[in-house]
Write a protein that holds these residues in place. Structure first.
Motif, PDB file in Angstrom:
ATOM      1  N   LEU A 131      -0.896   4.733  -6.555  1.00  0.00           N
ATOM      2  CA  LEU A 131       0.525   5.406  -6.694  1.00  0.00           C
ATOM      3  C   LEU A 131       0.952   6.536  -5.722  1.00  0.00           C
ATOM      4  O   LEU A 131       2.051   7.047  -5.803  1.00  0.00           O
ATOM      5  CB  LEU A 131       0.354   5.995  -8.249  1.00  0.00           C
ATOM      6  CG  LEU A 131       0.365   5.047  -9.157  1.00  0.00           C
ATOM      7  CD1 LEU A 131       0.268   5.346 -10.727  1.00  0.00           C
ATOM      8  CD2 LEU A 131       1.393   3.914  -9.019  1.00  0.00           C
ATOM      9  N   PHE A 132       0.060   7.500  -5.246  1.00  0.00           N
ATOM     10  CA  PHE A 132       0.205   8.378  -4.248  1.00  0.00           C
ATOM     11  C   PHE A 132      -0.310   8.272  -2.838  1.00  0.00           C
ATOM     12  O   PHE A 132      -1.329   7.925  -2.553  1.00  0.00           O
ATOM     13  CB  PHE A 132      -0.452   9.791  -4.735  1.00  0.00           C
ATOM     14  CG  PHE A 132      -0.192  10.201  -6.028  1.00  0.00           C
ATOM     15  CD1 PHE A 132       0.822  11.434  -6.009  1.00  0.00           C
ATOM     16  CD2 PHE A 132      -0.647  10.038  -7.255  1.00  0.00           C
ATOM     17  CE1 PHE A 132       1.176  12.017  -7.237  1.00  0.00           C
ATOM     18  CE2 PHE A 132      -0.232  10.481  -8.687  1.00  0.00           C
ATOM     19  CZ  PHE A 132       0.728  11.437  -8.559  1.00  0.00           C
ATOM     20  N   SER A 133       0.916   8.070  -1.952  1.00  0.00           N
ATOM     21  CA  SER A 133       0.672   7.630  -0.620  1.00  0.00           C
ATOM     22  C   SER A 133      -0.223   8.980   0.236  1.00  0.00           C
ATOM     23  O   SER A 133      -0.254  10.034  -0.329  1.00  0.00           O
ATOM     24  CB  SER A 133       2.135   7.460  -0.080  1.00  0.00           C
ATOM     25  OG  SER A 133       2.589   8.735   0.093  1.00  0.00           O
ATOM     26  N   ASP A 134      -0.308   8.703   1.322  1.00  0.00           N
ATOM     27  CA  ASP A 134      -0.865   9.861   2.147  1.00  0.00           C
ATOM     28  C   ASP A 134       0.267  10.641   2.912  1.00  0.00           C
ATOM     29  O   ASP A 134      -0.242  11.431   3.805  1.00  0.00           O
ATOM     30  CB  ASP A 134      -2.046   9.121   3.050  1.00  0.00           C
ATOM     31  CG  ASP A 134      -1.472   8.276   4.132  1.00  0.00           C
ATOM     32  OD1 ASP A 134      -0.256   8.056   3.970  1.00  0.00           O
ATOM     33  OD2 ASP A 134      -2.094   7.996   5.030  1.00  0.00           O
ATOM     34  N   HIS A 136       2.306  12.783   1.413  1.00  0.00           N
ATOM     35  CA  HIS A 136       2.516  14.257   0.931  1.00  0.00           C
ATOM     36  C   HIS A 136       1.107  14.739   0.489  1.00  0.00           C
ATOM     37  O   HIS A 136       1.050  16.108   0.249  1.00  0.00           O
ATOM     38  CB  HIS A 136       3.223  14.286  -0.492  1.00  0.00           C
ATOM     39  CG  HIS A 136       4.744  13.959  -0.144  1.00  0.00           C
ATOM     40  ND1 HIS A 136       5.569  14.609   0.736  1.00  0.00           N
ATOM     41  CD2 HIS A 136       5.333  13.099  -0.408  1.00  0.00           C
ATOM     42  CE1 HIS A 136       6.862  14.175   0.888  1.00  0.00           C
ATOM     43  NE2 HIS A 136       6.592  12.938   0.138  1.00  0.00           N
TER      44      HIS A 136
ATOM     45  N   LYS B  85      -6.414   6.760   5.949  1.00  0.00           N
ATOM     46  CA  LYS B  85      -5.367   5.855   5.788  1.00  0.00           C
ATOM     47  C   LYS B  85      -5.956   4.331   5.508  1.00  0.00           C
ATOM     48  O   LYS B  85      -5.463   3.707   4.447  1.00  0.00           O
ATOM     49  CB  LYS B  85      -4.318   5.931   6.741  1.00  0.00           C
ATOM     50  CG  LYS B  85      -2.796   5.378   6.451  1.00  0.00           C
ATOM     51  CD  LYS B  85      -1.991   5.427   7.764  1.00  0.00           C
ATOM     52  CE  LYS B  85      -0.767   4.845   7.465  1.00  0.00           C
ATOM     53  NZ  LYS B  85       0.046   5.770   6.345  1.00  0.00           N
ATOM     54  N   LEU B  88      -7.738   4.193   2.318  1.00  0.00           N
ATOM     55  CA  LEU B  88      -6.692   4.381   1.187  1.00  0.00           C
ATOM     56  C   LEU B  88      -6.040   2.867   0.724  1.00  0.00           C
ATOM     57  O   LEU B  88      -5.961   2.658  -0.411  1.00  0.00           O
ATOM     58  CB  LEU B  88      -5.814   5.505   1.354  1.00  0.00           C
ATOM     59  CG  LEU B  88      -4.732   5.834   0.442  1.00  0.00           C
ATOM     60  CD1 LEU B  88      -5.359   6.213  -1.064  1.00  0.00           C
ATOM     61  CD2 LEU B  88      -3.671   6.887   0.693  1.00  0.00           C
ATOM     62  N   GLU B  89      -5.421   2.386   1.901  1.00  0.00           N
ATOM     63  CA  GLU B  89      -4.925   0.994   1.840  1.00  0.00           C
ATOM     64  C   GLU B  89      -5.701  -0.104   1.249  1.00  0.00           C
ATOM     65  O   GLU B  89      -5.292  -0.795   0.511  1.00  0.00           O
ATOM     66  CB  GLU B  89      -4.392   0.502   3.149  1.00  0.00           C
ATOM     67  CG  GLU B  89      -3.119   1.250   3.590  1.00  0.00           C
ATOM     68  CD  GLU B  89      -1.789   0.984   2.634  1.00  0.00           C
ATOM     69  OE1 GLU B  89      -1.745  -0.311   1.998  1.00  0.00           O
ATOM     70  OE2 GLU B  89      -1.304   1.992   2.411  1.00  0.00           O
ATOM     71  N   ARG B  92      -6.598   0.453  -2.666  1.00  0.00           N
ATOM     72  CA  ARG B  92      -5.491   0.932  -3.733  1.00  0.00           C
ATOM     73  C   ARG B  92      -5.109  -0.657  -4.120  1.00  0.00           C
ATOM     74  O   ARG B  92      -5.415  -1.485  -3.768  1.00  0.00           O
ATOM     75  CB  ARG B  92      -4.218   1.635  -3.205  1.00  0.00           C
ATOM     76  CG  ARG B  92      -3.588   0.757  -2.229  1.00  0.00           C
ATOM     77  CD  ARG B  92      -2.228   1.537  -1.695  1.00  0.00           C
ATOM     78  NE  ARG B  92      -1.486   1.784  -2.429  1.00  0.00           N
ATOM     79  CZ  ARG B  92      -0.350   0.962  -2.588  1.00  0.00           C
ATOM     80  NH1 ARG B  92       0.015   0.137  -2.021  1.00  0.00           N
ATOM     81  NH2 ARG B  92       0.513   1.195  -3.418  1.00  0.00           N
ATOM     82  N   TYR B  96       1.252  -2.298  -6.953  1.00  0.00           N
ATOM     83  CA  TYR B  96       1.701  -0.942  -7.395  1.00  0.00           C
ATOM     84  C   TYR B  96       2.745  -0.415  -6.032  1.00  0.00           C
ATOM     85  O   TYR B  96       2.071  -0.387  -5.043  1.00  0.00           O
ATOM     86  CB  TYR B  96       0.918   0.039  -7.816  1.00  0.00           C
ATOM     87  CG  TYR B  96       0.118  -0.443  -9.303  1.00  0.00           C
ATOM     88  CD1 TYR B  96       0.468  -1.499  -9.866  1.00  0.00           C
ATOM     89  CD2 TYR B  96      -0.900   0.178  -9.574  1.00  0.00           C
ATOM     90  CE1 TYR B  96       0.065  -1.652 -11.202  1.00  0.00           C
ATOM     91  CE2 TYR B  96      -1.907  -0.212 -10.600  1.00  0.00           C
ATOM     92  CZ  TYR B  96      -1.310  -1.252 -11.407  1.00  0.00           C
ATOM     93  OH  TYR B  96      -1.896  -1.613 -12.616  1.00  0.00           O
ATOM     94  N   SER B  97       3.833   0.297  -6.442  1.00  0.00           N
ATOM     95  CA  SER B  97       4.464   0.838  -5.285  1.00  0.00           C
ATOM     96  C   SER B  97       4.228   2.620  -5.607  1.00  0.00           C
ATOM     97  O   SER B  97       3.724   3.041  -6.733  1.00  0.00           O
ATOM     98  CB  SER B  97       5.953   0.965  -5.535  1.00  0.00           C
ATOM     99  OG  SER B  97       6.179  -0.386  -5.894  1.00  0.00           O
ATOM    100  N   TYR B  98       4.364   3.200  -4.337  1.00  0.00           N
ATOM    101  CA  TYR B  98       3.926   4.525  -4.334  1.00  0.00           C
ATOM    102  C   TYR B  98       5.007   5.417  -5.186  1.00  0.00           C
ATOM    103  O   TYR B  98       6.016   5.063  -5.031  1.00  0.00           O
ATOM    104  CB  TYR B  98       3.854   4.936  -3.006  1.00  0.00           C
ATOM    105  CG  TYR B  98       2.631   4.648  -2.308  1.00  0.00           C
ATOM    106  CD1 TYR B  98       1.287   5.113  -2.650  1.00  0.00           C
ATOM    107  CD2 TYR B  98       2.712   3.966  -0.872  1.00  0.00           C
ATOM    108  CE1 TYR B  98       0.056   4.947  -2.146  1.00  0.00           C
ATOM    109  CE2 TYR B  98       1.640   3.737  -0.152  1.00  0.00           C
ATOM    110  CZ  TYR B  98       0.359   3.947  -0.777  1.00  0.00           C
ATOM    111  OH  TYR B  98      -0.871   3.695  -0.060  1.00  0.00           O
ATOM    112  N   ILE B  99       4.700   6.129  -6.028  1.00  0.00           N
ATOM    113  CA  ILE B  99       5.580   7.044  -6.571  1.00  0.00           C
ATOM    114  C   ILE B  99       5.828   8.222  -5.911  1.00  0.00           C
ATOM    115  O   ILE B  99       6.904   9.034  -5.992  1.00  0.00           O
ATOM    116  CB  ILE B  99       5.175   7.472  -8.016  1.00  0.00           C
ATOM    117  CG1 ILE B  99       3.833   8.279  -8.236  1.00  0.00           C
ATOM    118  CG2 ILE B  99       5.270   6.067  -9.045  1.00  0.00           C
ATOM    119  CD1 ILE B  99       3.570   8.546  -9.579  1.00  0.00           C
ATOM    120  N   LEU B 100       5.072   8.772  -4.914  1.00  0.00           N
ATOM    121  CA  LEU B 100       5.016   9.878  -4.080  1.00  0.00           C
ATOM    122  C   LEU B 100       4.645   9.616  -2.741  1.00  0.00           C
ATOM    123  O   LEU B 100       3.501   8.772  -2.864  1.00  0.00           O
ATOM    124  CB  LEU B 100       4.313  11.014  -4.603  1.00  0.00           C
ATOM    125  CG  LEU B 100       4.967  11.919  -5.564  1.00  0.00           C
ATOM    126  CD1 LEU B 100       4.403  13.176  -6.000  1.00  0.00           C
ATOM    127  CD2 LEU B 100       6.452  12.592  -4.910  1.00  0.00           C
TER     128      LEU B 100
END
Lengths: 176, 100
Positions: A131-134, A136, B85, B88-89, B92, B96-100
């Motif tokens: 849910l939190f991208s990289d 921010h 990166k 993380l990809e 995950r 789901y979509s990123y919320i931030l």
């Protein structure tokens, strides 16, 4: 899965006598099974917030973060914690976050989980990774201690990552 | 006398089990004691000791062993690892979509 949540309310902010953490912001929510949960968001230096939650009736137990509630309502409870984090982020856009997946202790089922890569850590970390991208946040973890941090990239504090890491060690001696 | 008889443990001579020693699992030694209660206590203590002994750091170069739970002697080991990166990809849930 984490897109539903309970309505939560801010309860109070408690200042620590020794300044560690600076403050604890307490929130509360009630589940559909009428269970009241407390969410303690500890605020540390450099706008670092550590999120913890537990059943209100376990408030005075030293195992409150370890006990299971067996209410099979984890996604919605985590969704609520997520919304609390977002509400803090809205007010403090330089906020960083962290959590520790506490090991499960269940005397009835004779479960005493080791602290390495706990079940809670696996669930919570998968949630924040998804849910939190990289964009921010810098995602950083310590699997051996089941600790995870989202370090705010917009925060201009020099060497924030190093400071957050040191802070974890200073304030959570058990991690060392 | 009748009272004493009533309170005799299973390790008493009349029970048919030797009362001289009790084997404690994992402790590596035999502990004297007529009651099971003492054996359980020793077993618990031994487990605690083992837990501490396992938590050590060995340095083959200097041939030293350090107890990690000794305050002020060992450097703190806690280190955070940054997720790349790509990591993380790959870890995950992509639905789901990123919320931030």
């Amino acid at each position: 899965m984490f897109d539903s949540w309970y309505e939560f309310k801010y309860v109070q902010s408690i200042k620590s006598s020794d300044g560690i953490p600076l403050k604890t912001h307490r929130y509360s929510f009630k589940t559909s099974k009428k269970l009241r949960f407390l969410v303690d968001v500890e605020e540390y230096d450099f706008k670092v917030f550590i999120v913890k939650f537990y059943l209100k009736s376990h408030l005075y137990s030293d195992k409150r973060f370890n006990l299971l509630t067996n209410d099979y309502d984890t996604p919605r409870k985590l969704g609520t914690c997520l919304q609390i984090m977002l509400s803090i982020y809205k007010k403090q856009p330089l906020a960083s976050f962290g959590f520790i997946g506490a090991p499960i202790i269940d005397d009835k089922r004779n479960i005493d989980e080791p602290e390495n890569n706990t079940k809670r850590y696996r669930i919570y970390s998968t949630m924040v990774k998804s849910l939190f991208s990289d964009v921010h946040f810098t995602h950083a973890y310590n699997q051996r201690k089941s600790a995870y941090t989202l370090i705010n990239k917009d925060n201009p504090e020099p060497e924030l990552f190093t400071k957050v890491q040191k802070m974890f060690v200073d304030y959570y001696p058990s991690l060392g | 006398m009748a009272v004493n008889k009533k309170h005799r443990g299973p390790d008493s001579p009349k029970s048919g089990i030797s009362k001289s020693t009790t084997q404690v699992s994992g402790a590596g030694k035999r502990v004297a004691g007529p009651h099971r209660k003492s054996a359980a206590y020793v077993q618990k203590s031994s487990a605690t000791v083992l837990e501490k002994v396992v938590d050590i750091s060995c340095d083959a170069d200097t041939n030293t062993v350090t107890f990690l739970d000794t305050p002020g002697i060992v450097e703190n080991e806690f280190k955070l690892t940054i997720l790349t990166k790509e990591e993380l990809e790959s870890s995950r849930i992509k639905a789901y979509s990123y919320i931030l």
